[in-house]
Design a protein around this motif. Sequence first.
Motif, PDB file in Angstrom:
ATOM      1  N   ARG A  49       0.834  -1.209   0.000  1.00 53.04           N
ATOM      2  CA  ARG A  49       0.000   0.000   0.000  1.00 53.04           C
ATOM      3  C   ARG A  49       0.864   1.253   0.000  1.00 53.04           C
ATOM      4  N   GLU A  50       1.954   1.233   0.786  1.00 50.47           N
ATOM      5  CA  GLU A  50       2.867   2.369   0.765  1.00 50.47           C
ATOM      6  C   GLU A  50       3.441   2.585  -0.635  1.00 50.47           C
ATOM      7  N   SER A  51       3.867   1.474  -1.252  1.00 47.19           N
ATOM      8  CA  SER A  51       4.464   1.567  -2.581  1.00 47.19           C
ATOM      9  C   SER A  51       3.469   2.096  -3.603  1.00 47.19           C
ATOM     10  N   LEU A  52       2.218   1.628  -3.520  1.00 51.62           N
ATOM     11  CA  LEU A  52       1.204   2.069  -4.480  1.00 51.62           C
ATOM     12  C   LEU A  52       0.861   3.544  -4.292  1.00 51.62           C
ATOM     13  N   LEU A  53       0.862   4.021  -3.059  1.00 54.75           N
ATOM     14  CA  LEU A  53       0.607   5.445  -2.820  1.00 54.75           C
ATOM     15  C   LEU A  53       1.718   6.307  -3.417  1.00 54.75           C
ATOM     16  N   VAL A  54       2.963   5.873  -3.217  1.00 52.58           N
ATOM     17  CA  VAL A  54       4.082   6.604  -3.804  1.00 52.58           C
ATOM     18  C   VAL A  54       4.009   6.554  -5.325  1.00 52.58           C
ATOM     19  N   ASN A  55       3.679   5.369  -5.851  1.00 55.35           N
ATOM     20  CA  ASN A  55       3.557   5.213  -7.299  1.00 55.35           C
ATOM     21  C   ASN A  55       2.453   6.101  -7.862  1.00 55.35           C
ATOM     22  N   LEU A  56       1.303   6.163  -7.157  1.00 57.04           N
ATOM     23  CA  LEU A  56       0.187   7.001  -7.602  1.00 57.04           C
ATOM     24  C   LEU A  56       0.577   8.470  -7.616  1.00 57.04           C
ATOM     25  N   ALA A  57       1.250   8.900  -6.547  1.00 60.62           N
ATOM     26  CA  ALA A  57       1.682  10.300  -6.486  1.00 60.62           C
ATOM     27  C   ALA A  57       2.649  10.629  -7.623  1.00 60.62           C
ATOM     28  N   GLY A  58       3.578   9.712  -7.854  1.00 56.72           N
ATOM     29  CA  GLY A  58       4.535   9.941  -8.932  1.00 56.72           C
ATOM     30  C   GLY A  58       3.868   9.988 -10.298  1.00 56.72           C
ATOM     31  N   THR A  59       2.848   9.124 -10.491  1.00 54.96           N
ATOM     32  CA  THR A  59       2.139   9.110 -11.768  1.00 54.96           C
ATOM     33  C   THR A  59       1.344  10.390 -11.976  1.00 54.96           C
ATOM     34  N   LEU A  60       0.634  10.824 -10.938  1.00 61.85           N
ATOM     35  CA  LEU A  60      -0.179  12.036 -11.050  1.00 61.85           C
ATOM     36  C   LEU A  60       0.668  13.274 -11.294  1.00 61.85           C
ATOM     37  N   VAL A  61       1.851  13.307 -10.701  1.00 63.11           N
ATOM     38  CA  VAL A  61       2.741  14.448 -10.916  1.00 63.11           C
ATOM     39  C   VAL A  61       3.503  14.311 -12.229  1.00 63.11           C
ATOM     40  N   GLY A  62       3.922  13.093 -12.547  1.00 63.08           N
ATOM     41  CA  GLY A  62       4.792  12.885 -13.707  1.00 63.08           C
ATOM     42  C   GLY A  62       4.082  13.042 -15.038  1.00 63.08           C
ATOM     43  N   MET A  63       2.813  12.582 -15.138  1.00 65.67           N
ATOM     44  CA  MET A  63       2.130  12.646 -16.438  1.00 65.67           C
ATOM     45  C   MET A  63       1.891  14.083 -16.904  1.00 65.67           C
ATOM     46  N   PRO A  64       1.410  15.010 -16.043  1.00 61.31           N
ATOM     47  CA  PRO A  64       1.294  16.406 -16.509  1.00 61.31           C
ATOM     48  C   PRO A  64       2.642  17.020 -16.892  1.00 61.31           C
ATOM     49  N   ILE A  65       3.696  16.687 -16.134  1.00 61.64           N
ATOM     50  CA  ILE A  65       5.022  17.205 -16.496  1.00 61.64           C
ATOM     51  C   ILE A  65       5.446  16.657 -17.858  1.00 61.64           C
ATOM     52  N   GLY A  66       5.182  15.368 -18.092  1.00 66.37           N
ATOM     53  CA  GLY A  66       5.502  14.782 -19.385  1.00 66.37           C
ATOM     54  C   GLY A  66       4.735  15.440 -20.521  1.00 66.37           C
ATOM     55  N   TRP A  67       3.440  15.752 -20.278  1.00 70.48           N
ATOM     56  CA  TRP A  67       2.652  16.419 -21.316  1.00 70.48           C
ATOM     57  C   TRP A  67       3.203  17.801 -21.615  1.00 70.48           C
ATOM     58  N   LEU A  68       3.619  18.541 -20.573  1.00 74.07           N
ATOM     59  CA  LEU A  68       4.200  19.869 -20.782  1.00 74.07           C
ATOM     60  C   LEU A  68       5.494  19.793 -21.588  1.00 74.07           C
ATOM     61  N   LEU A  69       6.326  18.793 -21.286  1.00 78.00           N
ATOM     62  CA  LEU A  69       7.556  18.623 -22.067  1.00 78.00           C
ATOM     63  C   LEU A  69       7.228  18.298 -23.518  1.00 78.00           C
ATOM     64  N   TYR A  70       6.243  17.424 -23.722  1.00 77.30           N
ATOM     65  CA  TYR A  70       5.804  17.073 -25.065  1.00 77.30           C
ATOM     66  C   TYR A  70       5.296  18.312 -25.810  1.00 77.30           C
ATOM     67  N   PHE A  71       4.506  19.117 -25.115  1.00 79.09           N
ATOM     68  CA  PHE A  71       3.985  20.352 -25.696  1.00 79.09           C
ATOM     69  C   PHE A  71       5.119  21.294 -26.077  1.00 79.09           C
ATOM     70  N   GLY A  72       6.118  21.414 -25.184  1.00 78.66           N
ATOM     71  CA  GLY A  72       7.251  22.296 -25.461  1.00 78.66           C
ATOM     72  C   GLY A  72       8.050  21.849 -26.670  1.00 78.66           C
ATOM     73  N   VAL A  73       8.247  20.507 -26.797  1.00 80.27           N
ATOM     74  CA  VAL A  73       9.013  19.995 -27.944  1.00 80.27           C
ATOM     75  C   VAL A  73       8.294  20.286 -29.257  1.00 80.27           C
TER      76      VAL A  73
END
Length: 396
Positions: free
Chosen positions: A317-341
Amino acid sequence: ATQAGSIDLQADRLQVSGLAEILTRSDNAGQAGNITIDVAESLSIDSTAGTVQSGVFSTASGTGAGGNIVITGGKLVMDGGAVNVSSINFGDAGSITASLDSVSLQQGAQISTSVDGTGQGGALTVTAVADVGLDGQASDGFSSGLYSQTSGSGAGGTVNVSAANVALTDNATISSKSLGTGDAGNVNVTAISSVELDNASITTAAANADGGNIKVTASELVYLGNSDVSAAVGGGLGNGGNVDIDPQFVVLSGSNILASAIGGNGGNITVVADHFISSPGSVLNASLVSLAERRREVATLRTLGYGSWQIGGLLLRESLLVNLAGTLVGMPIGWLLYFGVTKFHDLDFFRLPLVASPWVWVATALMSLTFALAAHLVVQWRIGRLDWLDALNVLE
């Protein structure tokens, strides 16, 4: 103590075959003699598979150090056979230095340093003006390769390879291994042009000590086809080695680059390349499966009546919470990088479309979840093997 005599050979061509040996040995406090071979054209070593091999050997089985082996000149061609320096008790193993026009090892041929005791392993250095090629294995399963091994408390020797091109094929390997408490040696491979592995491996491994580092440097290409570059620690509290790869192009096809540890800290993977191409079946993973910092916490839960699967569930459960947080933060950052490129490459006559369909977001989240669950399987296995009483006695 009397030091053994040295052997100095000079020839246009030298062939060692038919179970012939060039050997120096020390069984007491004296140092084994050095072996120096200089060939204008070639040194050929031929041997069939088996425990007794043709080759060049320097052995220390007492308190004295082993001798060094130096081979220089034209070509080194090995079709089976061995070049080996070893220490069995207290003496340090000698080193091996091969500086030639080209080096070719086939049919299970091996150049190796080994230590089984308190002595330190010797360095293994292979340098070629042209190519270093390692290919195939013997009928008894021994792979052609360069090896450094320690089975005692002494540290293993470093393996250094330098050539215009380095090629490993058909189960060939460059390996540094620790089977005892001594740390495994490092592996450094440098090529002017390319390092190519096809169904082959470059590895450092330790059972109960620190693993060695791997550094692969090439001006142009590092290619891995169905191959592994791995720095791993299989048990104990030893730390895993680091993996550094630095060419212009890295191509992975069904291959793995791994740095891992079970009880200690996992190593880092650093890839510095202008172009990185990886097939879907390849894995680039720096994994750390470490319960060392939480052993007492987990053991305490066990004494309170929690089963291993219940404890694993808490950690999951700890691992999944960390994974969820990383996914929620990482996907918008990835989209912004994609948009910038895409905006950066927009021209009057050329424009990259910005496409991010819903299934891409779903696939990204599922891949992240899959890796988290796979890592937890190893953690769960480790929990099941944990010695609870020993963990509660550990002082922090």
